[in-house]
Scaffold this active site. Structure first.
Site, PDB file in Angstrom:
ATOM      1  N   GLY A 179       0.806  -1.216   0.000  1.00 20.34           N
ATOM      2  CA  GLY A 179       0.000   0.000   0.000  1.00 20.34           C
ATOM      3  C   GLY A 179       0.834   1.257   0.000  1.00 20.34           C
ATOM      4  N   GLN A 242      13.162  -6.634   9.746  1.00 19.92           N
ATOM      5  CA  GLN A 242      11.884  -6.503  10.429  1.00 19.92           C
ATOM      6  C   GLN A 242      11.497  -7.755  11.204  1.00 19.92           C
ATOM      7  OE1 GLN A 242       8.723  -4.484   8.265  1.00 19.92           O
ATOM      8  NE2 GLN A 242      10.224  -3.492   6.936  1.00 19.92           N
ATOM      9  N   LYS A 503       7.799 -34.230  54.535  1.00 20.16           N
ATOM     10  CA  LYS A 503       8.600 -33.541  53.514  1.00 20.16           C
ATOM     11  C   LYS A 503      10.013 -33.389  54.064  1.00 20.16           C
ATOM     12  CE  LYS A 503       8.472 -29.776  50.229  1.00 20.16           C
ATOM     13  NZ  LYS A 503       9.929 -29.744  50.110  1.00 20.16           N
ATOM     14  N   GLU A 649       9.890 -29.504  57.795  1.00 25.18           N
ATOM     15  CA  GLU A 649       9.516 -28.541  56.747  1.00 25.18           C
ATOM     16  C   GLU A 649       8.035 -28.579  56.411  1.00 25.18           C
ATOM     17  OE1 GLU A 649      10.752 -27.438  52.116  1.00 25.18           O
ATOM     18  OE2 GLU A 649      11.671 -29.146  53.138  1.00 25.18           O
TER      19      GLU A 649
END
Length: 802
Positions: A179, A242, A503, A649
């Site tokens: 364009g 680009q 844990k 923990e």
């Protein structure tokens, strides 16, 4: 001329428009009202090329002028003041600040751009990820710019040459007359299941540059890849730059600020061969689209099949993925369709089966999930098709939004389709290694209705059981990575209906027993066998089986018999044999086993945890310290109380039905911590004074934000500093480790001036762990205390904990 304005509704949005009779293109007499109408009408074919991309606007507030007296437009990056609150926006970090960029998700947004005289809309070749970061490029672009003495005909010739090269690379370029002067060539790039590209902008730019140089070398009189103005005379400049992440290209179907209302118009290759090729104006483009001519449709980001999906969702209010470009076909790389089964905790728990078909996911809601055997069928209700990005989506859909609730991946993989008709689908579904589904031959049979909300029967078909092959002589067991737990609260964990394990505050390790010897690997894959001779040496306990793979935690205990991560720091970094043996005497460790993944040549990862645990406990009958298999708790509250009483923990709650999902974080395992802890990346130090002279006073810390899809180092966010919890040995060791990592500039840009004043910066390569009291409103750690280094973790893994 209307100056007061009027309120119009576009796609349900209220927009005030003004000066509709103002002439913007004097040579054609095109008015502002006609421009708004153009963008509203062109939206269905334009939006797919804009969606998810930041939009830079070029504005002509006073009109574009004429050929003899053109007006100069100006670029706008940051979102304009006074923008409607419904215009979607995303921040991008710049060198000095963060700027909000607008996005376009609907016709109303395009109309608003026209209302503020933003005629040209420019976008990069990448989209934002679902977490807000920059994704990798999903398309390649070449801007063919005619130099003095050349025009569209020469650009078309170069486009045809480039087409031959790109087609040979497995890409299918599509031309767009810009364009303005020249031609843009777009080629869709392969993307991952989450919709982002597979290569960086730098890599794509390098490919485009080499392509341009190749054309220049073969056609020096026609094309140039040089940006020098002198090199462009009589040639077409192939602008490859680009593709840079920082560059933008005018979007397909955008108007141009030229003397006439020309458009960046997608064209066919047949049109490019026309000797009278020219740029098209807005009325011509609207006519083409009305006639069904959209040459760029194959590059579009969404399918008409996704209209219902988009209509039910607001991209600003749900984390669900919006449609992105589908993966481009690559020669020789075509694979079977993919599928995903989601576990969806909405108003009630149900499952969603989604199968890849014609560029979308065809979906069914299955209230009770996939049947476990051919003896039981399940109801399935067809829902709207979803975008391919949903293959990997997990997250919380907010209350008040369609499908509100938690969405997690139950299993995912590929499907070998045997039959696909409007009323019957049959295929063999193969899930992830160690996933919940395994391999299942399923049939979907429509029983009532058509399309969305039609009812189907989901049937598991009979199939012969596949034998388990023993490894051949000398064959090593396959490498297995640790399965990970998701953080949770006790209330969430109670819904898992599982057991609880302590844990252990140590170092996770996968142990492989073969040829009478145990080898240990950390989560990172590093072989750590030599660091723990009491567990893995000729004098260590032997497993009473031929071969096995176990999962567990290497733990050091303090004088009170509690797991101590600080004591582990004295062991985990040592590699010299004499240091290891000396410290092993002072700080012995135990290998706490909690899972069995392989036994005597048999892969157990698909076996439910309950069965693996029974086999592990049988194995434990012949074991003694330092190899332990501790008991589990059937009562979560009792486990939490015991772990808190002994200063541990926390606990991990596990679904006894769960398979072992190698290398994946799963909601089948949930971790509950008493103390808040955070893994951190060290990005700098502040020099020490007084007793710490020669070492450091505090460490400057950063993390990747939770959910970041692109864990590139520049995405780190500063979260504060830590100056307590260090022993003298830690100070000396860390100082020695950080010295070679010194750099001149910080890798994070959001460090407060007070913290950065005397800071010394380092490359973000070391990971540690801190305990802390909480987060400030600005996202900074409160009352943090150093726990130690985590050499088993990589910087890319570090995320902000909730």
């Amino acid at each position: 001329m209307v100056t007061g304005g009027q309120v119009v509704q576009i796609d349900g949005r209220r927009l005030r428009v003004t000066n509709l009779e103002k002439v913007v293109y004097p040579e054609s007499g095109t008015t502002k009202g006609e421009i708004i109408a153009y963008y509203a009408q062109i939206a269905p074919v334009m939006l797919p090329h804009l969606r998810g991309r930041p939009i830079t606007r070029r504005r002509w507030v006073g009109g574009v002028g004429t050929a003899d007296a053109p007006a100069e437009g100006f670029f706008a990056k940051q979102l304009d003041q006074g923008a409607p609150d419904w215009v979607r926006r995303m921040p991008i970090e710049h060198s000095r600040s963060s700027k909000d960029y607008p996005l376009a998700d609907d016709a109303a947004s395009l109309a608003w751009f026209a209302q503020i005289a933003a005629l040209e809309l420019h976008v990069p070749q990448w989209r934002f990820t679902h977490s807000g970061g920059r994704g990798l490029p999903d398309r390649l672009v070449l801007d063919l710019d005619p130099g003095p003495g050349t025009g569209l005909a020469q650009c078309a010739e170069v486009a045809r040459i480039a087409r031959g090269i790109l087609t040979g690379m497995g890409l299918a370029p599509i031309p767009v007359t810009s364009g303005s002067k020249g031609i843009h060539l777009y080629a869709r790039l392969p993307v991952s299941p989450d919709g982002t590209g597979l290569r960086t902008s730098e890599e794509i730019s390098a490919v485009a540059r080499e392509l341009a140089r190749h054309i220049e070398a073969d056609h020096p009189d026609l094309a140039t890849s040089s940006m020098a103005a002198s090199a462009r005379v009589g040639r077409v400049f192939i602008d490859w730059s680009q593709n840079s992440a920082s560059k933008t290209t005018v979007a397909p179907y955008s108007l141009r600020g030229r003397p006439r209302p020309t458009v960046a118009a997608p064209r066919t290759w047949a049109e490019l061969a026309d000797a009278d090729l020219r740029h098209l104006e807005l009325d011509e483009v609207l006519g083409r689209v009305a006639a069904g001519i959209d040459p760029l449709a194959s590059l579009a980001s969404s399918s008409p099949a996704l209209a219902a999906y988009l209509a039910k969702r607001d991209a600003r209010r749900t984390p669900e993925p919006m449609p992105g470009a589908a993966a481009a076909p690559v020669a020789g790389a075509a694979g079977p369709p993919r599928f995903v089964i989601h576990e969806h905790h909405a108003r009630s728990l149900h499952f969603d089966l989604r199968i890849e078909r014609d560029g979308v996911l065809v979906c069914w809601a299955v209230p009770k999930g996939v049947p476990e055997s051919p003896a039981r069928n399940r109801l399935a209700v067809m829902t709207e098709p979803h975008p391919l990005e949903y293959l990997s989506f997990e997250g919380e859909i907010p209350r008040g939004q369609y499908g509100a609730g938690s969405m997690t991946v139950w299993d995912t993989g590929t499907v070998a389709v045997e039959k696909w008709r409007d009323d019957e689908v049959i295929g063999t579904f193969t899930g992830q290694p160690g996933g919940r589904l395994g391999s299942a031959r399923l049939a979907l049979i429509r029983t009532n209705g058509e399309g969305e909300k039609s009812q189907w029967l989901l049937h598991r078909m009979k199939e012969p059981a596949a034998p388990v092959d023993a490894p051949t002589a000398g064959e090593a067991p396959p490498r297995i990575s640790a399965m990970l737990a998701e953080p949770a609260t006790p209330a969430i964990a109670r819904g898992l209906d599982g057991w609880a394990e302590i844990k252990w505050d140590g170092v996770r390790a996968i142990g492989t027993w073969s040829d009478g010897r145990l080898r240990l690997r950390a989560r990172s894959g590093t072989d750590i066998t030599a660091r723990y001779p009491e567990i893995a040496s000729d004098r260590a306990p032997r497993l009473p089986v031929a071969d096995a793979v176990v999962d567990g935690e290497i733990v050091a205990f303090d004088s009170g018999g509690r797991p101590s991560f600080s004591h582990m720091q004295d062991r985990m970094h040592l590699t010299r044999e004499h240091e290891v043996r000396a410290e092993a005497t002072r700080t012995p460790v135990v290998y706490v086993l909690f899972d069995l993944l392989r036994l005597d040549g048999r892969d157990l990862t698909r076996m439910p945890l309950r069965g693996r645990r029974e086999l592990l406990e049988q194995l434990a009958l012949g074991l003694d310290r330092p190899l332990l298999v501790p008991p589990v708790f059937d009562d979560l509250d009792a486990a939490l109380e015991a772990s808190a009483r002994y200063g541990l923990e926390g606990v991990v709650v596990k679904d006894p039905r769960s398979p072992y999902r190698s290398g994946q974080r799963s909601s089948s395992w949930l971790k509950i911590k008493h103390t808040r802890m955070q893994e951190v990346v060290i990005v700098g130090i502040r020099p020490g004074h007084g007793g710490r002279a020669g070492t450091f006073g505090s460490l400057l810390l950063a993390v990747h934000e939770q959910g970041a899809a692109d864990p590139a180092v520049p995405g780190l966010s500063y979260i504060g500093r830590v100056g307590t919890g260090f022993t003298d040995r830690m100070l000396r060791d860390l100082t020695a480790r950080l010295q070679p990592l010194r750099i001149d500039e910080p890798i994070v840009r959001d460090v407060p001036a007070a913290d950065a004043a005397d800071a010394q910066w380092v490359r973000p390569e070391l990971v540690g762990e801190v305990e802390f009291a909480g987060w400030t409103p600005g996202g900074i750690l409160r009352h943090s205390r150093w726990r130690g280094l985590r050499p088993d973790k990589s910087p890319e893994e570090v995320r902000r904990e909730a």
